[in-house]
Write a protein that holds these residues in place. Structure first.
Motif, PDB file in Angstrom:
ATOM      1  N   LYS A 224       5.348   1.869  11.426  1.00  0.00           N
ATOM      2  CA  LYS A 224       5.775   0.492  11.212  1.00  0.00           C
ATOM      3  C   LYS A 224       6.204   0.231   9.770  1.00  0.00           C
ATOM      4  N   LYS A 225       5.724   1.074   8.848  1.00  0.00           N
ATOM      5  CA  LYS A 225       6.086   0.915   7.442  1.00  0.00           C
ATOM      6  C   LYS A 225       6.492   2.275   6.893  1.00  0.00           C
ATOM      7  N   LEU A 226       7.600   2.297   6.146  1.00  0.00           N
ATOM      8  CA  LEU A 226       8.121   3.528   5.572  1.00  0.00           C
ATOM      9  C   LEU A 226       8.137   3.403   4.050  1.00  0.00           C
ATOM     10  N   TYR A 240      -4.808   7.913  -0.376  1.00  0.00           N
ATOM     11  CA  TYR A 240      -5.262   6.615   0.129  1.00  0.00           C
ATOM     12  C   TYR A 240      -5.022   6.511   1.634  1.00  0.00           C
ATOM     13  N   ARG A 241      -3.868   6.968   2.085  1.00  0.00           N
ATOM     14  CA  ARG A 241      -3.540   6.904   3.516  1.00  0.00           C
ATOM     15  C   ARG A 241      -4.537   7.710   4.343  1.00  0.00           C
ATOM     16  N   ASP A 248       0.114   4.339  10.816  1.00  0.00           N
ATOM     17  CA  ASP A 248       1.416   3.719  11.083  1.00  0.00           C
ATOM     18  C   ASP A 248       2.305   3.634   9.842  1.00  0.00           C
ATOM     19  N   VAL A 249       2.003   4.456   8.829  1.00  0.00           N
ATOM     20  CA  VAL A 249       2.798   4.489   7.598  1.00  0.00           C
ATOM     21  C   VAL A 249       3.250   5.918   7.339  1.00  0.00           C
ATOM     22  N   ALA A 250       4.530   6.079   7.063  1.00  0.00           N
ATOM     23  CA  ALA A 250       5.086   7.387   6.702  1.00  0.00           C
ATOM     24  C   ALA A 250       5.536   7.356   5.249  1.00  0.00           C
ATOM     25  N   ILE A 251       5.460   8.509   4.595  1.00  0.00           N
ATOM     26  CA  ILE A 251       5.842   8.622   3.180  1.00  0.00           C
ATOM     27  C   ILE A 251       6.908   9.705   3.055  1.00  0.00           C
ATOM     28  N   LYS A 331      -1.671  -2.722  -2.629  1.00  0.00           N
ATOM     29  CA  LYS A 331      -0.557  -3.624  -2.354  1.00  0.00           C
ATOM     30  C   LYS A 331       0.524  -2.929  -1.531  1.00  0.00           C
ATOM     31  N   ILE A 332       0.777  -1.676  -1.824  1.00  0.00           N
ATOM     32  CA  ILE A 332       1.798  -0.918  -1.094  1.00  0.00           C
ATOM     33  C   ILE A 332       1.433  -0.782   0.383  1.00  0.00           C
ATOM     34  N   PHE A 333       0.159  -0.557   0.660  1.00  0.00           N
ATOM     35  CA  PHE A 333      -0.261  -0.337   2.044  1.00  0.00           C
ATOM     36  C   PHE A 333      -0.598  -1.631   2.781  1.00  0.00           C
TER      37      PHE A 333
END
Length: 334
Positions: A224-226, A240-241, A248-251, A331-333
């Motif tokens: 959901k978040k890139l 952190y991830r 649901d976050v990819a880097i 804040k990023i996540f």
């Protein structure tokens, strides 16, 4: 293999290809962070031994020099040496990337613009240790915004790498190309001994330089978040991830910033069809780092999350740095 292994392996492979290698800078023989050890010294006689000069009787020459404390003078000399000997890998390393300030005239007047002004190519490799680790405003930033503001017309390479194998391929590429381009590498500090910063042998022998490294998530449909980032900050974000079991976050890592691989980035972005938010994440201040450059390429629906604007590259207090870094990552996540 770790970062130092990859660097020395790249030099050794070039020497066996009969390509001379020359390195200079402050404390480069040992390496500022005690990682290179290009020469070993006898404890009794203090006589130096260079493993890279003892690979084969048919190899090329390896020369490495601890230079005087003049970034302007030494970088200018090495630029000229690289011009006169285009088939030699010439490397200048700043003790910290911040110290390249003293050589900015050479970068502006010659390295970045000589091909446009005088049709003179140059393959100089410049190593600039960079990364926000609480060491203060004079030991944190190679000021990548300055370098990237000079990038146009494919005039030079600027990279911020995350794997030893990519370092190996980038170094070799400097002489493998049939042409020459100066290269500025924002090299790591803490990553030199980071347990995750390793590459397998196959990454050296059966791969090539990667301008972008996509995430290896199990299903892109769940993302959901890139997050797009570069360099050492990737490992802070990934830690952190993983520590918070975020699925649901990819880097995505942008390894080469200039020339900017826009079409490759857009191709990867299109594979995350359910990502509702795309972020450029940087630990540098808003008015520094990469954002001014990245935003000029008009990637769709991308926003910046960074430290706030500042006249100084970083705080001078470790406690403040750690607090800022923690708040930035959350804040990023979140």
């Amino acid at each position: 293999m770790n970062w130092a292994d990859a660097e020395l392996l790249a030099y050794g492979s070039l020497l066996l290809d009969n390509k001379n290698v020359r390195i200079s800078g402050q404390d480069v023989i040992r390496g500022t962070f005690s990682h290179r050890h290009a020469k070993l010294f006898d404890a009794n006689t203090n006589q130096p031994y260079s493993p890279l000069n003892n690979l084969s009787e048919q190899q090329a020459n390896f020369n490495i020099y601890n230079s005087l404390l003049s970034e302007f003078g030494v970088l200018g000399f090495e630029y000229g040496y690289s011009m006169a000997s285009p088939n030699t890998l010439v490397v200048w390393e700043a003790q910290f990337g911040d110290f390249s300030n003293g050589a900015q005239v050479i970068i502006d007047q010659f390295i970045s613009s000589a091909e446009t002004k005088w049709e003179k190519m140059n393959g100089l490799l410049v190593l600039l240790p960079h990364g926000y680790e609480g060491q203060g405003p004079e030991h944190s930033s190679a000021r990548p915004q300055r370098l990237l503001s000079l990038c146009s017309e494919d005039n030079m390479v600027v990279a911020n790498l995350t794997t030893p194998a990519n370092l190996f391929h980038l170094i070799r590429r400097q002489l493998a190309w049939e042409f020459r381009k100066p290269c500025f590498l924002l090299s790591p500090k803490s990553l030199l001994r980071h347990p995750s910063v390793i590459s397998n042998f196959d990454d050296f022998t059966n791969s090539q330089f990667q301008e972008i490294i996509d995430d290896n998530v199990k299903s892109k449909k769940l993302i959901k978040k890139l997050i797009l980032c570069t360099g050492k900050f990737y490992y802070d974000l990934d830690e952190y991830r993983q520590g918070n079991n975020i699925k649901d976050v990819a880097i995505v890592r942008i390894e080469q910033l200039s020339p900017f691989p826009k079409s490759k980035i857009e191709k990867i972005l299109n594979t995350y069809s359910n990502a509702k938010k795309i972020i450029w994440a940087q630990e540098e201040n808003q008015n520094m780092g990469y954002w001014s450059y990245i935003s000029s390429f008009n990637l769709k629906n991308i926003e910046l999350i960074s430290r706030k604007r500042s006249s100084s590259p970083s705080t001078g207090f470790l406690k403040v740095h750690l607090k800022e870094q923690d708040e930035l990552i959350k804040k990023i996540f979140n």
